[in-house]
Scaffold this active site. Sequence first.
Site, PDB file in Angstrom:
ATOM      1  CE  LYS A   1       3.328  32.326  60.056  1.00 37.22           C
ATOM      2  NZ  LYS A   1       4.376  33.211  60.845  1.00 37.22           N
TER       3      LYS A   1
ATOM      4  CB  CYS B   1       3.892  41.084  60.406  1.00 37.38           C
ATOM      5  SG  CYS B   1       5.943  40.753  59.880  1.00 37.38           S
TER       6      CYS B   1
ATOM      7  CD  GLN C   1       0.688  32.649  63.670  1.00 40.56           C
ATOM      8  OE1 GLN C   1       0.859  31.821  65.012  1.00 40.56           O
ATOM      9  NE2 GLN C   1       2.054  33.135  63.973  1.00 40.56           N
TER      10      GLN C   1
ATOM     11  CG  HIS D   1       0.718  39.185  59.191  1.00 39.13           C
ATOM     12  ND1 HIS D   1       1.641  39.408  57.964  1.00 39.13           N
ATOM     13  CD2 HIS D   1       1.600  38.096  59.609  1.00 39.13           C
ATOM     14  CE1 HIS D   1       2.924  39.201  58.341  1.00 39.13           C
ATOM     15  NE2 HIS D   1       2.971  38.532  59.280  1.00 39.13           N
TER      16      HIS D   1
ATOM     17  CG  ASP E   1      -3.836  34.756  57.508  1.00 35.28           C
ATOM     18  OD1 ASP E   1      -2.946  34.315  57.553  1.00 35.28           O
ATOM     19  OD2 ASP E   1      -2.937  36.357  57.970  1.00 35.28           O
TER      20      ASP E   1
HETATM   21  C1  LIG Z   1      -1.719  35.730  61.179  1.00 30.09           C
HETATM   22  C2  LIG Z   1      -0.645  35.968  59.800  1.00 30.09           C
HETATM   23  N1  LIG Z   1      -0.808  36.085  58.576  1.00 30.09           N
HETATM   24  C3  LIG Z   1       0.272  35.835  57.758  1.00 30.09           C
HETATM   25  C4  LIG Z   1       1.441  35.084  57.682  1.00 30.09           C
HETATM   26  C5  LIG Z   1       2.340  35.300  56.555  1.00 30.09           C
HETATM   27  O1  LIG Z   1       3.014  34.264  56.096  1.00 30.09           O
HETATM   28  P1  LIG Z   1       3.534  34.383  56.171  1.00 30.09           P
HETATM   29  O2  LIG Z   1       5.005  35.434  55.602  1.00 30.09           O
HETATM   30  O3  LIG Z   1       4.863  33.050  55.761  1.00 30.09           O
HETATM   31  O4  LIG Z   1       3.573  34.201  54.648  1.00 30.09           O
HETATM   32  C6  LIG Z   1       2.121  35.378  58.791  1.00 30.09           C
HETATM   33  C7  LIG Z   1       3.059  35.351  59.642  1.00 30.09           C
HETATM   34  O5  LIG Z   1       3.900  36.204  60.471  1.00 30.09           O
HETATM   35  C8  LIG Z   1       0.992  35.252  60.214  1.00 30.09           C
HETATM   36  O6  LIG Z   1       0.879  35.022  60.947  1.00 30.09           O
END
Ligand SMILES: Cc1ncc(COP(=O)(O)O)c(C=O)c1O
Length: 420
Positions: free
Chosen positions: A237, A378, A214, A134, A211
């Site tokens: 999420k 993203c 998900q 992401h 990270d």
């Molecule tokens: C894999 C992953 N990392 C990071 C994020 C970022 O999350 P946030 O927008 O809550 O910072 C997302 C959100 O879509 C994500 O799917």
Amino acid sequence: MGAPGFDVERIRKDFPILARELPGGRPLVYLDSGNSSQKPTQVIETMRDHLAWHYGNVGRALHVLGSESTDAYEAARDKVAAFVSAPSRDEIVFTKNASEALNLVAYAFGNPIGEDERFRIGPGDEIVISEMEHHSNIVPWQLLAQRTGATLRWFPVTDEGRLDIERLDELVNERTKIVSIVHQSNVLGTVNSISPILARVREVGALMMVDASQSVPHQPVDVTELGVDFVAFTGHKMVGPSGIGVLWGRRELLDAMPPFLGGGEMIEAVWMDHSTYAPVPHKFEAGTPPIVEAIGLGAAVDYLTAVGMDQIKAHEKELVAYALEALREVPGLRIIGPRTAIARGGTVSFTLEGIHPHDVGQILDDVYGIAVRVGHHCARPLHLRFGIPATTRASFYLYNTTAEIDALVRGLHHVQKVFG
Ligand SMILES: Cc1ncc(COP(=O)(O)O)c(C=O)c1O
């Protein structure tokens, strides 16, 4: 269907929004939880109750409301620590979201406290990520590389949508300072195996971040078992509110890291020309924190725990297996990511031949009340890797049903009819 004791219809009743009718009397089919999940009454009521009866600022007010708020905020930290099996509650830092947690760690590199070699980085040093990240796990590392002259490298992705670690020993080497990899891809659904990468990271003496934005919402995650140094995830999420995220880090590393933001509550003492800092986690929580959001996240964690993360994982595995099979019926549909339910979560991204994802999303929404996400989610470099600008993504959670997947398939057939 479902794991023993898992009653999806009962769970759906906990989420008021799922009973909503959209304009024109269409029922809502919410297949966008990978973007942001819906909230159960238990979370909504906990936040409402706190705002109505207990709200005050935390950590600084001596009155009843201040102490009730502080207790509830710190209790949320305990709940989150237990949820991911953190060895210590002090290792849970509340941030605004996962993006802030990732930026916080990236900021520590090149700004070490004292002589800590682990956070020293400059020309000749390397940062390793992957092509399936992401943007939140790409851009902070690009900024770090630009700021320090370090080199950014990445694992490629196979045609099937798996992490390609064939060149692991070359990519992660004595020059590597940090490896940061997604646990479960928000586009492909792929669940990455962290241990082979971590073994190499340990061999070369680098640090590793995961990270887990998900994965923490969808499967049991035990940070101790994972064995890495830092884990980031995000409240919205995982049936919690937006505005709250989490960084878990090893205590000893958090102690060695500089503050990220300066302000109230993160200090021990302040003089006009310098300051000393509060112990972790408060060193990283400058200013008034997202109090009610953290308390809401605590309620979300209680809710998920009561349902059972193993049950949720099993339910989503059934849903994704069903979806992968059902989507085969749609001509011209190409799934971007693994086509079997093995080592993957409940996120399915696809293209429909000759039809732009924005048109797909628009018709699904307009005609069927089906909420999916369209675009690059993203993860633009990953889409470039597959030679496509965008996909349509259906993402499932504990409250989704196979009937909703049937509705999606019907909707996609209709989209194809509209576009001839
Ligand atoms: C894999 C992953 N990392 C990071 C994020 C970022 O999350 P946030 O927008 O809550 O910072 C997302 C959100 O879509 C994500 O799917």
